[in-house]
Scaffold this active site. Structure first.
Site, short mmCIF file in Angstrom:
data_model
loop_
_atom_site.label_atom_id
_atom_site.label_comp_id
_atom_site.label_asym_id
_atom_site.label_seq_id
_atom_site.Cartn_x
_atom_site.Cartn_y
_atom_site.Cartn_z
N GLY A 264 47.23 -84.20 8.71
CA GLY A 264 47.55 -85.63 8.67
C GLY A 264 46.86 -86.21 7.46
O GLY A 264 46.57 -85.49 6.49
N SER A 265 46.55 -87.49 7.54
CA SER A 265 46.01 -88.12 6.34
C SER A 265 44.51 -87.83 6.18
O SER A 265 43.81 -87.52 7.15
CB SER A 265 46.25 -89.63 6.40
OG SER A 265 45.62 -90.15 7.54
N THR A 266 44.04 -87.96 4.96
CA THR A 266 42.64 -87.68 4.64
C THR A 266 41.71 -88.61 5.43
O THR A 266 40.70 -88.17 5.98
CB THR A 266 42.42 -87.86 3.13
OG1 THR A 266 43.36 -87.04 2.45
CG2 THR A 266 41.01 -87.48 2.70
N GLY A 267 42.09 -89.90 5.53
CA GLY A 267 41.25 -90.87 6.23
C GLY A 267 41.04 -90.48 7.69
O GLY A 267 39.92 -90.56 8.21
N GLU B 167 44.29 -79.97 7.08
CA GLU B 167 45.13 -80.11 5.90
C GLU B 167 45.48 -81.58 5.81
O GLU B 167 45.99 -82.16 6.77
CB GLU B 167 46.39 -79.25 6.02
CG GLU B 167 46.11 -77.75 6.00
CD GLU B 167 45.35 -77.27 4.76
OE1 GLU B 167 45.46 -77.92 3.71
OE2 GLU B 167 44.63 -76.27 4.86
N GLU C 101 48.41 -91.90 -2.71
CA GLU C 101 49.46 -91.25 -1.92
C GLU C 101 50.34 -92.32 -1.26
O GLU C 101 49.82 -93.26 -0.67
CB GLU C 101 48.85 -90.36 -0.82
CG GLU C 101 49.93 -89.63 -0.03
CD GLU C 101 49.39 -88.73 1.08
OE1 GLU C 101 48.51 -89.17 1.84
OE2 GLU C 101 49.88 -87.59 1.18
N LYS D 200 47.03 -83.52 20.65
CA LYS D 200 47.38 -84.92 20.38
C LYS D 200 48.58 -84.91 19.44
O LYS D 200 48.43 -84.74 18.23
CB LYS D 200 46.16 -85.63 19.76
CG LYS D 200 46.47 -86.87 18.95
CD LYS D 200 47.06 -87.98 19.78
CE LYS D 200 47.48 -89.16 18.92
NZ LYS D 200 48.93 -89.24 18.68
N CYS E 35 54.24 -83.02 2.74
CA CYS E 35 52.89 -83.14 2.16
C CYS E 35 52.89 -82.62 0.73
O CYS E 35 52.07 -83.03 -0.09
CB CYS E 35 51.90 -82.37 3.00
SG CYS E 35 52.62 -80.90 3.70
P1 NAD Z 1 48.11 -89.58 10.26
O1 NAD Z 1 46.76 -89.24 9.76
O2 NAD Z 1 48.48 -91.00 10.37
O3 NAD Z 1 48.30 -88.96 11.71
C1 NAD Z 1 48.06 -87.60 11.98
C2 NAD Z 1 47.69 -87.47 13.46
O4 NAD Z 1 46.42 -88.09 13.65
C3 NAD Z 1 48.66 -88.19 14.40
O5 NAD Z 1 48.82 -87.42 15.56
C4 NAD Z 1 47.93 -89.48 14.70
O6 NAD Z 1 48.30 -90.04 15.93
C5 NAD Z 1 46.49 -89.00 14.74
N1 NAD Z 1 45.50 -90.06 14.52
C6 NAD Z 1 45.65 -91.22 13.84
N2 NAD Z 1 44.48 -91.91 13.83
C7 NAD Z 1 43.58 -91.14 14.49
C8 NAD Z 1 42.20 -91.28 14.78
N3 NAD Z 1 41.50 -92.34 14.38
N4 NAD Z 1 41.58 -90.28 15.46
C9 NAD Z 1 42.28 -89.18 15.82
N5 NAD Z 1 43.59 -88.99 15.57
C10 NAD Z 1 44.23 -89.96 14.91
O7 NAD Z 1 49.17 -88.76 9.36
P2 NAD Z 1 50.77 -88.75 9.48
O8 NAD Z 1 51.28 -90.08 9.05
O9 NAD Z 1 51.23 -88.22 10.79
O10 NAD Z 1 51.15 -87.65 8.40
C11 NAD Z 1 51.18 -87.96 7.05
C12 NAD Z 1 49.94 -87.45 6.35
O11 NAD Z 1 49.78 -86.07 6.63
C13 NAD Z 1 50.02 -87.55 4.85
O12 NAD Z 1 48.79 -87.98 4.35
C14 NAD Z 1 50.30 -86.11 4.42
O13 NAD Z 1 49.87 -85.80 3.12
C15 NAD Z 1 49.56 -85.35 5.45
N6 NAD Z 1 50.07 -83.99 5.60
C16 NAD Z 1 49.37 -82.98 5.01
C17 NAD Z 1 49.81 -81.68 5.11
C18 NAD Z 1 49.05 -80.57 4.46
O14 NAD Z 1 49.36 -79.41 4.71
N7 NAD Z 1 48.05 -80.87 3.65
C19 NAD Z 1 50.96 -81.39 5.85
C20 NAD Z 1 51.64 -82.44 6.46
C21 NAD Z 1 51.18 -83.74 6.34
#
Ligand code: NAD
Length: 541
Positions: free
Chosen positions: A265-268, A293, A425, A212, A327
């Protein structure tokens, strides 16, 4: 027949090219930027190697020029996700039995193709689609992606070499089986390299994946699929599913064959995927591997003995490069009051020097944030600070989305260590600074440790090495990647494996063997050469 024990020594990191005007790499990149700027790519769903077009489409635009459409993409529905699971499970039969050295050869070929033919393609797509300048694109979509390919092969060779002891009369060995099902790779917008790595790490270890991709990184991610194919990755090993994350996550986690998530991606979002996996646990063949992560609230802690020039440079680069969307980006800073004014003056000077604008003009250091939602979020924090009694904007503070999503690098100064932007954040070019009384180092270290739920990256600055040691120990759980006298960004594969704990993830360290080991389930085999035929131990005789 393959009976050789091939060695894959620790590789050298891919050199970062300079892109000086007129250099061959610059000429190739400019040509590719022009080509990609003039076309609208039609991005299909790819399942079992077949391109599928549902007609339910969305648009991919340039963040720095949001009227410019780079691509249209086809969104998956429930039916396509189910087809992808079937295709992945079919491909799995052959892929898991493929000699690991053949899998490694395919991944090594990806590295070579990316270092040459695909370098300008991936860099241009990352610049246009994710608004990275030349340097930020080169270190991400070229160098880090290549490093992940090459280092992971080396780490895999180390894992396969981990074998138990043998005794007289029997032979022991460990088979590192891929997981019994498929892995769901859910990837973020901010690094093309992470998107690639989240798919390719499980795949190298013999797994198959549903991918995805992030909607705002679709252009570069689609070119990655072309790279994989050209390198010889069999159809169905990675299935490319643009569309709603919520839908894909829901269908995938309801499948009996769901075996793991590789997420950034995000924690949520990770929390909601984890809950779904928990709710469906009874359906699965095994316990799924959940590797994620997630978010961060990365800090710089300055000791009174620090060099102010070094602090200012780290704060500027750590907070504002790639618009604060790493991140690891610094987003809060604790600084002794005695050092704040000289550091602030230097940060102001640097912010005045740099230009903000389109990636097409290489003199722009700052580009746009990824999309309108991110722009609005950044602006809301800036507006909140402007209206607050206990904070003020001391650098930047302007936002403009007329042409692209531009947020000026912004520094908020606050007298409240729990001010909203010290805790939450934002993921944009906003640094909040809390100047503290010079004699309150210990109390402020405690604040730094307990203010946010995250634990991703952090940095301490100080010339008093014993004081630095004490702070480093007090902040032992505040960051998974910790820097002494350096900015908290810029982890390099093979040097600083990356990840954090607390609300920042499972800390399985992308770019290290800890991560690869999550994608195998070992089977230990003992073969007895001459089987016993008498149950009685000698003392019984
Ligand atoms: P995001 O959580 O919005 O999206 C990440 C992925 O999840 C995307 O592909 C999105 O389409 C998908 N997604 C969204 N809602 C979903 C759901 N309900 N079910 C399944 N998949 C879903 O994050 P983002 O905006 O792409 O990235 C930014 C975030 O990523 C920030 O919080 C950042 O800190 C984090 N991040 C962390 C690291 C790390 O190594 N810790 C690295 C890069 C980014």
């Amino acid at each position: 027949m393959n009976n050789s024990i091939i060695t894959f020594p620790s590789p050298a990191n891919e050199p970062v090219k300079a892109y000086l005007a007129g250099s061959p790499e610059r000429v190739a990149l400019e040509k590719e930027l022009e080509r990609q700027s003039k076309i609208v790519v039609d991005i299909p769903i790819i399942i079992g190697g077949k391109e599928i077009r549902t007609g339910n489409t969305g648009k991919v635009t340039c963040p720095h020029d949001h009227n410019h459409v780079l691509a249209t993409y086809h969104k998956v529905g429930r039916e396509e996700v189910e087809m992808a699971i079937e295709a992945a499970m079919k491909a799995r039969e052959e892929w898991r039995r493929t000699p690991w050295t053949t899998r490694a050869a395919i991944v090594m070929k990806m590295a070579e193709l990316l270092a040459t033919k695909y370098r300008p393609i991936l860099n241009a797509a990352t610049m246009l689609g994710q608004s990275k300048n030349i340097y930020q694109a080169e270190i991400d979509s070229a160098c880090e992606t290549i490093d992940f390919f090459r280092y992971n092969v080396h780490y895999a060779s180390k894992i396969y070499k981990m074998q138990p002891k043998n005794g007289n009369g029997f032979i022991d060995h460990t088979e590192f089986r891929p997981l019994e099902g498929f892995v769901l790779a859910v990837t973020p917008f901010n690094f093309t390299s992470i998107a690639s790595n989240l798919c390719m790490t499980p795949v190298l270890m013999g797994n198959v994946a549903l991918w995805k991709p992030s909607t705002t990184a679709l252009l570069s991610n689609y070119y990655l699929m072309q790279l994989y194919k050209e390198a010889g990755l069999p159809d169905g090993v990675v299935n490319f599913l643009p569309g709603s994350g919520a839908l894909i996550g829901e269908v995938a986690t309801q499948s009996k064959h769901f075996a793991g998530i590789h997420f950034t991606g995000s924690t949520g979002t990770f929390n909601s995927l984890w809950r779904q996996a928990g709710d469906n646990l009874g359906k699965y063949i095994g316990y799924p591997r959940l590797v994620g992560e997630t978010g961060g609230k990365d800090f710089i802690f300055v000791h009174p003995s620090a060099d102010p020039k070094a602090v200012a440079t780290a704060a500027f680069c750590g907070a504002f490069e790639f618009q604060g969307q790493k991140c690891s980006a610094a987003s809060r800073m604790y600084i002794p009051k005695s050092l704040w004014q000289p550091v602030l003056e230097d940060i102001k000077k640097m912010c005045d020097e740099v230009k903000m604008g389109s990636v097409m003009d290489p003199s722009n250091f700052i580009n746009a944030v990824i999309d309108e939602a991110s722009f609005d979020k950044c602006k809301s924090y800036i507006d909140y600070a402007k209206a607050a009694d206990d904070a003020k904007i001391v650098v930047g503070g302007n936002c403009d989305k007329t042409v692209g999503y531009f947020v000026q690098p912004t520094v908020i100064e606050t007298s409240n260590p729990h001010f909203k932007s010290m805790e939450e954040e934002i993921f944009g070019p906003i640094l909040t600074v809390y100047p503290y009384d010079d004699d309150k180092v210990d109390e402020t270290v405690e604040l730094c440790d307990t203010t946010s739920p995250y634990g991703l990256t952090g940095a301490v600055f100080g010339r008093d090495r014993m004081a630095v040691e004490k702070i480093s120990d007090a902040l032992a759980y505040a960051a998974g990647n910790f820097y002494i006298n350096d900015k908290p960004t810029g982890a390099v594969v093979g040097m600083q494996p990356f990840g954090g704990a607390r609300a920042s993830g499972t800390d399985d360290k992308a770019g290290g063997e800890f991560n690869l080991i999550r994608w195998v389930i070992p089977r230990v085999i003992k073969e007895t050469l001459v089987s016993p035929t008498d149950y009685r131990y000698s003392y019984l005789k």
